[in-house]
Write an enzyme that holds these catalytic residues in place. Structure first.
Site, PDB file in Angstrom:
ATOM      1  N   ASP A  82      -3.887  -7.879  -2.110  1.00  0.00           N
ATOM      2  CA  ASP A  82      -3.355  -7.379  -1.305  1.00  0.00           C
ATOM      3  C   ASP A  82      -3.656  -5.786  -0.593  1.00  0.00           C
ATOM      4  O   ASP A  82      -4.783  -5.479  -1.225  1.00  0.00           O
ATOM      5  CB  ASP A  82      -1.625  -7.042  -1.750  1.00  0.00           C
ATOM      6  N   ASP A 115       9.584  -5.368 -10.112  1.00  0.00           N
ATOM      7  CA  ASP A 115      10.888  -6.394  -9.585  1.00  0.00           C
ATOM      8  C   ASP A 115      10.256  -7.853  -9.743  1.00  0.00           C
ATOM      9  O   ASP A 115      10.901  -8.768  -9.069  1.00  0.00           O
ATOM     10  CB  ASP A 115      10.992  -6.136  -8.264  1.00  0.00           C
ATOM     11  N   HIS A 123       7.273  -8.976  -8.928  1.00  0.00           N
ATOM     12  CA  HIS A 123       6.168  -9.605  -7.907  1.00  0.00           C
ATOM     13  C   HIS A 123       4.865  -9.855  -8.758  1.00  0.00           C
ATOM     14  O   HIS A 123       4.625  -9.235  -9.506  1.00  0.00           O
ATOM     15  CB  HIS A 123       6.073  -8.518  -6.970  1.00  0.00           C
ATOM     16  N   GLU A 160       7.460 -10.181  -3.051  1.00  0.00           N
ATOM     17  CA  GLU A 160       8.825  -9.676  -3.481  1.00  0.00           C
ATOM     18  C   GLU A 160       9.494 -10.754  -3.694  1.00  0.00           C
ATOM     19  O   GLU A 160       9.574 -11.863  -3.367  1.00  0.00           O
ATOM     20  CB  GLU A 160       9.014  -8.545  -2.506  1.00  0.00           C
TER      21      GLU A 160
END
Ligand code: F6R
Length: 262
Positions: A67, A136, A138, A143
């Site tokens: 990313d 979270d 990911h 997400e």
């Protein structure tokens, strides 16, 4: 899936680096998928050491990062390109032309996603994808409620990710709220997945990802579907795993892992 519990963070990091190094030794033109973040800094320090002291050779390797923040140029010290150059690429003998991250400054986001997918395909696919896990759940920046078949694309980040990563910026408000990320589907096409998770703060989400239901609410749970997936954790991150004894039993009895026993 195999879950390998190591006593300390250092041992978990060393094992992760060792597996990567062995693979590069077997296939010098290895295609390595990389992650950024705090967890990986020690892995890159160890791979750099192996290059320096043990002649680990990256000259024919290609890399693809998961990313990149949208709106940050490569020279921005919070960009993932800067992170990778600083922590790894400047310290090893890789040809930077063979290192790839999405272009955070791309004007056409859809075209950039397609272009990145094409580059991966042209390289013959990713041999091993290194993964961390976000607070979270990911992987990459996929997400919660990211499609489990998603491909490389622009993604809005969650408040949880913002809370996790904005302290790394001099001015936390400068953290972009969007990023390009390989999709869950892209990640799942890697021939092997190697996830490293360390520290007590990841214990609860790790247990959800590994032992909970497969759900886009925790995109890391998708790795349950991967045919060749190894998860390396330290004791602190393993704290909430219900089947710890079973994972240890497998590690002790599986011939493949004997050489790594300490
Ligand atoms: C970054 C990435 C993320 C991180 C995750 C954990 O390239 O892929 O999924 O792995 O956010 O980050 P740390 O290690 O900082 O807790």
């Amino acid at each position: 899936m195999e879950v390998i519990i190591q006593k300390t963070t250092e041992q978990a990091v060393e094992l992760t680096a060792k597996i990567i190094a062995e693979n590069i030794g077997i296939k010098p033109d290895f295609v390595l998928g990389l992650a950024t973040g705090r967890t990986m800094e020690a892995v890159y320090a160890e791979l750099s050491r192996m290059h320096r002291e043990d002649n680990l050779d990256f000259s024919l390797c290609k890399t693809f990062n998961l990313d990149e923040y949208i709106g940050l140029p490569p020279e921005d010290k919070n960009s993932y390109r800067y992170y990778m150059n600083y922590h790894l690429f400047n310290r090893i003998n890789i040809d930077k032309r063979n290192t790839h991250l999405p272009n955070g400054m791309a004007e056409d986001e859809i075209a950039e996603g397609k272009h990145y997918e094409d580059l991966i395909k042209r390289a013959g696919g990713i041999d091993l994808q290194l993964l961390g896990i976000g607070s979270d759940g990911h992987i990459g920046f996929n997400e919660p409620i990211s499609a489990l078949f998603s491909r490389t694309r622009a993604k809005s980040l969650t408040p949880a990710t913002y809370a996790q990563n904005s302290p790394l910026f001099d001015n936390p408000e400068d953290m972009p709220k969007r990023a390009f990320t390989m999709g869950v589907g892209t990640i799942m096409e890697a021939r092997r997945i190697l996830m490293l998770v360390t520290g007590a703060s990841k214990a609860e989400i790790l247990a959800k990802a590994i032992e909970g239901p497969l759900t886009s609410m925790v995109t890391a749970s998708a790795i349950q579907l991967h045919a060749s997936c190894t998860v390396i954790v330290d004791e602190a991150a393993a704290a909430d795993l219900k089947e710890k004894d079973y994972y240890r039993w497998i590690f002790e009895n599986e011939p493949e892992w004997q050489k790594y026993r300490q």
